[in-house]
Design a protein around this motif. Structure first.
Motif, short mmCIF file in Angstrom:
data_model
loop_
_atom_site.label_atom_id
_atom_site.label_comp_id
_atom_site.label_asym_id
_atom_site.label_seq_id
_atom_site.Cartn_x
_atom_site.Cartn_y
_atom_site.Cartn_z
N GLN A 110 -0.18 -1.26 -3.22
CA GLN A 110 0.54 -1.78 -4.38
C GLN A 110 0.83 -3.27 -4.24
O GLN A 110 0.69 -4.03 -5.21
N ALA A 147 -2.34 -5.06 -4.88
CA ALA A 147 -2.70 -5.04 -6.30
C ALA A 147 -2.01 -6.17 -7.05
O ALA A 147 -2.57 -6.74 -7.99
N VAL A 182 -3.54 1.01 -9.55
CA VAL A 182 -2.47 0.85 -8.55
C VAL A 182 -1.42 -0.13 -9.08
O VAL A 182 -0.21 0.11 -8.96
N TYR A 183 -1.88 -1.22 -9.68
CA TYR A 183 -0.96 -2.22 -10.24
C TYR A 183 -0.05 -1.60 -11.29
O TYR A 183 1.16 -1.80 -11.29
N SER A 233 0.85 1.39 -11.55
CA SER A 233 1.73 2.43 -11.00
C SER A 233 3.07 1.85 -10.53
O SER A 233 4.02 2.60 -10.30
N LEU A 234 3.13 0.54 -10.39
CA LEU A 234 4.37 -0.09 -9.95
C LEU A 234 5.37 -0.21 -11.10
O LEU A 234 4.99 -0.58 -12.22
N ARG A 281 7.04 -5.07 -9.88
CA ARG A 281 5.92 -6.00 -10.09
C ARG A 281 6.43 -7.42 -10.21
O ARG A 281 5.88 -8.34 -9.60
N TYR A 329 -0.24 3.38 0.74
CA TYR A 329 -0.16 3.23 -0.71
C TYR A 329 0.77 2.07 -1.09
O TYR A 329 0.47 1.30 -2.01
N SER A 330 1.87 1.92 -0.37
CA SER A 330 2.78 0.80 -0.62
C SER A 330 2.09 -0.53 -0.37
O SER A 330 2.25 -1.48 -1.14
N GLN A 385 -7.78 -1.36 -8.61
CA GLN A 385 -6.71 -2.35 -8.53
C GLN A 385 -5.79 -2.23 -9.74
O GLN A 385 -4.57 -2.26 -9.62
#
Length: 168
Positions: free
Chosen positions: A18, A21, A78-79, A81-82, A87, A14-15, A75
């Motif tokens: 990210q 993404a 996930v983007y 979620s940061l 980011r 998952y990392s 995408q």
């Protein structure tokens, strides 16, 4: 359904997702390795997990594989979620890594510098990219890039000098 699929992958995968993404809908192995500070073998194992989970797919293989998200909505989720600061730091790292290769276009660099809020570098690349777009009559792209340059000028406090920097 989408969140269920994301929850099913390991923390490491998952990392990596990210990081990908932030790079964009398509991403290459080398940049993921650089931004994630991962050994190539680990990155490949995590990407294999993501391919098996049908979250990403391989576009091209070989020594410099390119991957892409299965769907642009994935995408985006996930983007988003940061955390914002993470980011920004990843965008800055992406811009610096891409600039170091000398192979990235000015528009791509302008995008990453803008997202990182690095206004001096963003201004430079946005202006060059806008001029390049205007030269090939890509007027919509040129206008968008000049708008991006204007934003950087405002952020830098150069509004009074904007007329000399950007020809309207």
């Amino acid at each position: 359904l989408l969140q269920t699929r994301l929850d099913a992958v390991s923390t490491g995968a998952y990392s990596l997702l990210q990081i990908a993404a932030v790079i964009g809908y398509e991403f290459d192995l080398k940049l993921v390795i650089t931004l994630g500070d991962l050994p190539e073998r680990t990155a490949l194992q995590l990407l294999h997990e993501l391919v098996e989970a049908e979250l990403v797919q391989t576009v091209t293989g070989g020594p410099a594989p390119i991957f892409m998200f299965q769907h642009n909505l994935l995408q985006e989720v996930v983007y988003r979620s940061l955390p914002y600061a993470r980011r920004q730091s990843l965008h800055l790292a992406a811009a610096e890594a891409l600039a170091a290769t000398g192979q990235a276009g000015h528009a791509l660099l302008a995008y990453h510098y803008q997202q990182a809020e690095e206004h001096k570098a963003g201004l430079l690349h946005a202006l060059v990219a806008a001029d390049e777009a205007a030269a090939i009559y890509a007027n919509r792209a040129a206008a968008d890039l000049y708008d991006q340059a204007w934003h950087h000028l405002q952020s830098l406090g150069y509004i009074g000098q904007a007329q000399t920097a950007v020809t309207l």
